[in-house]
Write a protein that holds these residues in place. Sequence first.
Motif, PDB file in Angstrom:
ATOM      1  N   SER A   1       0.815  -1.203   0.000  1.00 35.41           N
ATOM      2  CA  SER A   1       0.000   0.000   0.000  1.00 35.41           C
ATOM      3  C   SER A   1       0.860   1.269   0.000  1.00 35.41           C
ATOM      4  O   SER A   1       0.373   2.328  -0.337  1.00 35.41           O
ATOM      5  CB  SER A   1      -0.971  -0.011   1.181  1.00 35.41           C
TER       6      SER A   1
ATOM      7  N   ASP B   1      -0.154  -3.013   7.053  1.00 30.56           N
ATOM      8  CA  ASP B   1      -0.603  -3.411   5.717  1.00 30.56           C
ATOM      9  C   ASP B   1      -1.723  -4.451   5.831  1.00 30.56           C
ATOM     10  O   ASP B   1      -2.725  -4.373   5.114  1.00 30.56           O
ATOM     11  CB  ASP B   1       0.576  -3.974   4.915  1.00 30.56           C
TER      12      ASP B   1
ATOM     13  N   LEU C   1      -5.496   1.865  -2.505  1.00 34.64           N
ATOM     14  CA  LEU C   1      -5.617   0.466  -2.099  1.00 34.64           C
ATOM     15  C   LEU C   1      -6.852  -0.205  -2.677  1.00 34.64           C
ATOM     16  O   LEU C   1      -6.756  -1.318  -3.198  1.00 34.64           O
ATOM     17  CB  LEU C   1      -5.588   0.356  -0.574  1.00 34.64           C
TER      18      LEU C   1
ATOM     19  N   ARG D   1      -5.480  -3.797   4.410  1.00 36.15           N
ATOM     20  CA  ARG D   1      -5.981  -4.644   3.326  1.00 36.15           C
ATOM     21  C   ARG D   1      -7.179  -5.477   3.758  1.00 36.15           C
ATOM     22  O   ARG D   1      -8.129  -5.652   2.985  1.00 36.15           O
ATOM     23  CB  ARG D   1      -4.850  -5.544   2.813  1.00 36.15           C
TER      24      ARG D   1
ATOM     25  N   GLN E   1      -6.488  -3.510  -4.969  1.00 35.70           N
ATOM     26  CA  GLN E   1      -7.062  -4.773  -4.519  1.00 35.70           C
ATOM     27  C   GLN E   1      -8.076  -5.296  -5.540  1.00 35.70           C
ATOM     28  O   GLN E   1      -8.120  -6.487  -5.815  1.00 35.70           O
ATOM     29  CB  GLN E   1      -7.724  -4.579  -3.154  1.00 35.70           C
TER      30      GLN E   1
END
Length: 122
Positions: free
Chosen positions: A2, A88, A8, A92, A12
């Motif tokens: 990231s 992270d 993000l 995420r 993703q």
Amino acid sequence: MSKRLPNLPAWQWRGYPNNHRHPANLVLHLIAVPLFILGALLVLSGLFGFDLGQIAVGVIALIAGLGLQRHGHRLEAEQPEPFANRKDAVKRLLTEQFITFPRFVLSGAWWRAWRERHKHHR
């Protein structure tokens, strides 16, 4: 991860269909993500209402939701990128639960992956 990519959710989303093809993983996510979201809401409600019971049930739901997803991801031929560190991982995981997976379902991508499952898993 990231740090290199400031957006993000977009990052993703680009790889998400490749990591969510196995039929068992698709079904596990349908159960696990709502369970995680419910757990998060219970924890927040418990914190605001000073209700330790709600917090405890919420934490159990969070752990169960993540555990089911972890199991599902292990079934995939293409694994998600490993977490760089704890920060992270949190970013995420929260993005997947509250943005990416709901988008995956609502956009029809989950259904497309389900229909394609026989091409990949016979």
